[in-house]
Design a protein around this motif. Structure first.
Motif, PDB file in Angstrom:
ATOM      1  N   THR A 149     -26.500 -12.178 -37.659  1.00  0.00           N
ATOM      2  CA  THR A 149     -25.999 -11.168 -36.722  1.00  0.00           C
ATOM      3  C   THR A 149     -26.218  -9.794 -37.323  1.00  0.00           C
ATOM      4  N   PRO A 150     -26.276  -8.748 -36.489  1.00  0.00           N
ATOM      5  CA  PRO A 150     -26.391  -7.399 -37.037  1.00  0.00           C
ATOM      6  C   PRO A 150     -25.181  -7.052 -37.907  1.00  0.00           C
ATOM      7  N   VAL A 151     -25.409  -6.237 -38.913  1.00  0.00           N
ATOM      8  CA  VAL A 151     -24.335  -5.796 -39.794  1.00  0.00           C
ATOM      9  C   VAL A 151     -24.277  -4.276 -39.771  1.00  0.00           C
ATOM     10  N   VAL A 152     -23.151  -3.733 -40.209  1.00  0.00           N
ATOM     11  CA  VAL A 152     -22.918  -2.290 -40.189  1.00  0.00           C
ATOM     12  C   VAL A 152     -22.786  -1.797 -41.619  1.00  0.00           C
ATOM     13  N   LEU A 153     -23.557  -0.769 -41.957  1.00  0.00           N
ATOM     14  CA  LEU A 153     -23.448  -0.113 -43.264  1.00  0.00           C
ATOM     15  C   LEU A 153     -22.663   1.185 -43.099  1.00  0.00           C
TER      16      LEU A 153
ATOM     17  N   TYR B 223     -20.252  -4.313 -43.365  1.00  0.00           N
ATOM     18  CA  TYR B 223     -19.314  -5.059 -42.525  1.00  0.00           C
ATOM     19  C   TYR B 223     -20.064  -6.163 -41.788  1.00  0.00           C
ATOM     20  N   HIS B 224     -19.580  -7.404 -41.923  1.00  0.00           N
ATOM     21  CA  HIS B 224     -20.150  -8.559 -41.244  1.00  0.00           C
ATOM     22  C   HIS B 224     -19.270  -8.879 -40.031  1.00  0.00           C
ATOM     23  N   PRO B 225     -19.736  -8.632 -38.827  1.00  0.00           N
ATOM     24  CA  PRO B 225     -18.893  -8.905 -37.644  1.00  0.00           C
ATOM     25  C   PRO B 225     -18.508 -10.369 -37.509  1.00  0.00           C
TER      26      PRO B 225
ATOM     27  N   ILE C 108     -10.661  -3.051 -26.575  1.00  0.00           N
ATOM     28  CA  ILE C 108     -10.836  -2.569 -27.949  1.00  0.00           C
ATOM     29  C   ILE C 108     -10.017  -3.464 -28.859  1.00  0.00           C
ATOM     30  N   GLN C 109     -10.659  -4.008 -29.902  1.00  0.00           N
ATOM     31  CA  GLN C 109      -9.999  -4.896 -30.847  1.00  0.00           C
ATOM     32  C   GLN C 109      -9.992  -4.271 -32.228  1.00  0.00           C
ATOM     33  N   ARG C 110      -8.936  -4.537 -32.976  1.00  0.00           N
ATOM     34  CA  ARG C 110      -8.868  -4.090 -34.356  1.00  0.00           C
ATOM     35  C   ARG C 110      -9.640  -5.050 -35.249  1.00  0.00           C
ATOM     36  N   CYS C 111     -10.317  -4.488 -36.219  1.00  0.00           N
ATOM     37  CA  CYS C 111     -11.088  -5.285 -37.174  1.00  0.00           C
ATOM     38  C   CYS C 111     -10.542  -5.038 -38.582  1.00  0.00           C
TER      39      CYS C 111
END
Length: 924
Positions: free
Chosen positions: A80-84, A106-108, A370-373
């Motif tokens: 899955t896409p990840v966020v830097l 961050y790994h969703p 909207i969800q908290r992560c």
């Protein structure tokens, strides 16, 4: 290591009382009400060079951020896409430089943050973008370098190669900036606004080309802005809100509610309807052609920044702004990352909390919630985020959800391939399931590739069989109906001439959709002619702009097939007319000026490159064409001039180089020395060109405009120096164009008409009636009197000290608006400053050659749209008595030639005598 120290409180004791009253220092600056850090970071310590080196060395050897936070070593094969999240600053501990150097991931699918690596230097309030497996970091503040307690903005560009996890420094921006923003569009990265170290808000805009590692300055924002939200939609870039300055003597900062729209195509700015209220330090994304604006800050009653929790949707077409959702916690300076149907909102500042926040939230577009992560490892503001797409193959169609939804997944493969199966087990963790899915995907890709290979082999066999059966019909058949689907109609008749029917040319390779052509999306006047393109895509010419009327669009199949039949030899044959000619001993006559025509293309036999190399000589008194010889390489739609007893030839199409069925422009320069009778090649031009102009002015050669080797129009101008054998860049035209006519007259270089780029909302051919005049001495362009009608692919000459424009093409009157040849001969009257039509040619034509001999104009070759083919007819227009005569035809009908006048070795006749002799020769 120096520690961060809070500024000491300056107090004063009142007499007779223990009460303390805070007083400001005399040299203390007033508080910045628009500080995005809300005034929390009062000052930063100044470090010595040894301390800075020590911090950077410890940063480079760092293996973990803090206990309990694991490190990710690689990002290969992410499902899955990840966020830097890169850099940032913690307002509670701004002197902990590791926070500003760290890169978190961050790994969703795991809802977990990990430590990834550290940057080359700490950064905050910078910008980042992902492009071609690399992450680029632009500018920002460097907490290690401070002056008077203020962090200094930088102009640096860092590049992170994702799969190797290595940093590299790239070319610096031209302006140091922070609080700026970037967007990626058309394989380029655009940087807007910001604030420099002196506190000045910038309006500068720069464009970065990663493949070239090169920065280009573009048109500035109409007003200076920092902290704006940037996004792009449908070819336009939107700059929303921000902090700006007033235009008074004492400039003050205030929030902006304006929305500016930047068009990279035209390098122009436009104003859009404003926001309902000023807004700064927000973020923007584009979804379904609408712009979503996330959070931000406005002004409180006291005039300080106040975070807002609003999420609004802007419709650019309707110009409406609608409220959609709210955050639980108001925030500004937030970072937003878009991954498919999910939007991640990371970090930022909150005036309610009066500090940086570590919140990470996800907006689910499908469920509209909207969800908290998982929280960031530390509360940060001024961070930059980049989305790293999933590293999956083209045939990766099996997702982990499919694997876990069934007890067993099996794929039936061809014999010889191993079968693969995955058994579902509730105890398997996500990593094991991903590995199992990858095994299935690898086998699936092998299976698909095998089937594709077999299918291609079967198609090749059937194609060869079909080609063999139709070989006689395709090669020996010479005349056939042309069925291209578009044919321009003549203005005053319904039926085309049946005397000349063009040869049928198969439609292969498939032509890309010309409605998406670069002529609608790219303007090349802003790129340097010596630079390389950032992408290697060739753009075909729209049919409304094709001077060949579509007859040379699809050539590769016949060309490649003939080469295969001939054993991969060159498709070139001796012209049939060679037996009727005897090569002249010299290209120059002793007493009479002659016309030399070079190159061209025969639309009936485009594969015969011999025509593109042929050199013909026309003797006006003998009234005959003679074959002189060959030039080194075939060319058509090139340009030529006579200068210093030599003939110079630049650019043009090379028939041996084809892309998408079209010939490709070159940048070569050839010269033929008449004294030595030898061809030689000079230094190449800096930009490939065809359909361009070449003139001589004050002993300097100028190559202007045209179409380059990527199919794009250019506006660049180059000058050639004989002493250094080099081409130099001159001031570009105001807009790119090709197919214009050019002459030198009255101390200027005149450009007449031509074609420019296609308009997005208008299907008419962009035929120009503009007249541009260039002053090579002062290097500036001025506008001349427009032409009588818009015209392209015409030719001009100076005769009798006047400018004459002969032939050309204009849009047809029907709904197709294809180019139609015009017969008009226009003259520029300097007294009235108007263009007047003097007469009409017997044969309408464009892409012909026009040469002046004293008071005579020779118009030869070209394309006649009424006959849908090239012509070999030559007409003589005598300026002094305003008459047109038909003279000896060319040996073959050619288009895209170049011609020059070669003076005699010795002058024995006056100009009047030569004109009288020519009139006596051609008059019945």
């Amino acid at each position: 290591m120096a520690r961060y120290r809070k500024p000491e409180r300056v107090t004063h004791v009142l007499s007779g009382s223990d009460e303390y009253v805070e007083l400001k220092k005399r040299d203390e600056e007033p508080a910045d009400k628009l500080d995005p850090n809300l005034g929390i970071i009062k000052s930063m310590p100044k470090l010595e060079p040894e301390e800075i080196n020590d911090i950077l060395e410890r940063r480079s050897t760092l293996k973990s951020f803090k206990p309990g936070l694991s490190e990710v070593n690689e990002l290969d094969n992410e499902s899955t896409p990840v966020v830097l999240a890169l850099g940032g600053i913690n307002t509670a501990r701004p002197d902990e430089y590791l926070n500003s150097s760290s890169v978190f991931i961050y790994h969703p699918d795991r809802n977990k943050w990990n430590f990834y690596t550290t940057m080359m230097e700490p950064r905050t309030y910078h910008a980042a973008a992902y492009f071609h497996k690399r992450v680029y970091v632009f500018g920002g503040y460097n907490p290690l370098h401070c002056k008077k307690g203020k962090m200094q903005a930088t102009a640096t560009t860092f590049q992170l190669t994702v799969h190797t996890k290595q940093w590299r420094k790239r070319a610096d921006m031209q302006f140091a900036r922070a609080y700026h923003n970037v967007t990626v569009m058309d394989e380029r990265i655009f940087v807007f606004g910001g604030k420099d170290s002196s506190g000045e808000i910038l309006a500068a805009v720069e464009m970065y080309e990663p493949e070239l590692d090169q920065w280009t300055t573009l048109a500035s924002i109409p007003e200076p802005l920092m902290g704006s939200a940037i996004t792009n939609s449908e070819g336009l870039i939107y700059v929303i809100g921000g902090v700006t300055t007033t235009k008074e003597k004492k400039p003050e900062s205030n929030l902006s509610n304006k929305i500016f729209c930047f068009d990279p195509l035209n390098n122009k700015w436009y104003r859009k309807p404003s926001l309902a209220s000023p807004r700064a330090f927000c973020a923007a994304t584009t979804q379904n052609k609408k712009i979503w604006i996330w959070g931000g800050a406005n002004l409180s009653e006291e005039g300080f920044l106040s975070s807002i929790n609003s999420i609004d949707i802007l419709d650019p077409k309707k110009g409406t702004l609608e409220h959609h959702l709210n955050f639980e916690l108001p925030k500004h300076c937030l970072a937003v990352a878009k991954t498919g149907t999910h939007i991640f909102i990371v970090g930022g500042m909150s005036s309610a909390e009066t500090s940086a926040i570590a919140e990470t939230e996800m907006y689910d577009r499908k469920r509209n919630i909207i969800q908290r992560c998982a929280l960031l490892p530390i509360a940060l503001t001024g961070i930059a985020v980049a989305v790293i797409p999933a590293d999956i193959g083209e045939f990766n169609k099996v997702s982990t959800s499919n694997v876990t939804s069934k007890p067993a997944l099996k794929i039936k493969l061809e014999p010889g391939l191993k079968s693969a199966s995955v058994k579902y087990n509730k105890q398997l963790n996500i990593h094991e399931r991903n590995e199992a899915a990858k095994k299935v995907q690898r086998q699936w890709r092998k299976y698909i590739e095998g089937k594709s290979k077999t299918k291609r082999m079967q198609q090749d066999d059937s194609s060869e069989k079909k080609m063999h059966e139709e070989r006689t019909d395709r090669i020996s058949g010479r005349i056939r109906t042309y069925v291209s689907g578009y044919r321009p109609l003549p203005p005053d008749q319904d039926n085309l001439s049946k005397d000349l029917v063009p040869v049928s040319i198969p439609f292969w390779p498939p032509d890309p959709d010309t409605t998406d052509s670069v002529f609608q999306t790219v303007r090349d006047q802003y790129r340097s002619p010596d630079e390389r393109m950032g992408f290697k895509h060739f753009y075909t010419i729209p049919r409304q702009m094709d001077p060949n009327l579509g007859m040379l669009l699809f050539m590769d199949e016949d060309y490649q097939h003939s080469k295969k039949v001939l054993g991969l030899r060159s498709v070139e044959s001796v012209p049939y007319y060679i037996n009727r000619f005897q090569a002249t001993g010299t290209i120059q006559d002793n007493t009479i000026p002659v016309i030399v025509a070079i190159g061209g293309v025969d639309l009936r036999d485009p594969m015969n490159t011999t025509y593109g190399r042929s050199v013909f000589q026309y003797h006006p008194l003998k009234d005959r064409w003679e074959f002189y010889g060959y030039m080194p390489q075939p060319r058509n739609y090139h340009a030529a001039v006579y200068y210093r007893n030599a003939i110079y030839i630049t650019g043009g199409y090379d028939p041996d180089i084809r892309t998408w069925g079209e010939m490709v422009a070159t940048k070569t320069t050839f010269v033929y020395k008449i004294s030595s009778k030898n061809w030689s090649r000079l230094e190449d031009m800096r930009c490939a060109r065809s359909h361009h102009c070449l003139v001589v002015f004050n002993d300097v050669l100028y190559a202007i405009g045209g179409r380059d080797d990527f199919g794009r129009l250019v506006s660049s101008v180059e000058s050639y120096s004989h002493e250094s054998n080099e081409w130099s860049t001159e001031k570009s035209m105001p807009s790119p164009r090709m197919g214009m006519a050019a002459v030198t007259h009255g101390g200027y270089i005149w450009l007449l008409g031509g074609l420019t780029t296609m308009k997005t909302e208008d299907t008419d051919p962009p035929v120009l009636d503009d007249v541009l005049c260039y002053d090579p001495v002062f290097k500036h362009w001025v506008d001349g009197r427009p032409l009588r009608i818009g015209r392209a692919f015409g030719n001009a000459a100076v005769c009798d000290n006047k400018i004459w424009l002969c032939g050309g093409a204009a849009p047809s009157a029907d709904e197709n608006n294809y180019l139609v040849s015009v017969p008009a001969i226009d003259m520029y009257d300097e007294e009235t400053m108007e263009w007047k039509q003097k007469t009409s040619l017997n044969c309408p034509r464009h892409s012909a050659v026009v040469v002046a001999l004293e008071s005579c104009l020779y118009i030869s070759g070209g394309i006649n749209s009424h006959e849908l083919g090239a012509t070999n007819r030559t007409e003589l227009y005598m300026v002094d008595n305003d008459t047109i005569q038909t003279v000896r035809e060319l040996p073959i009908p050619l288009s895209g030639m170049a011609a020059v006048t070669v003076p005699p070795k010795c002058v024995t006749f006056r100009s009047e005598s030569l004109s009288i002799m020519i009139r006596h020769k051609v008059t019945p």
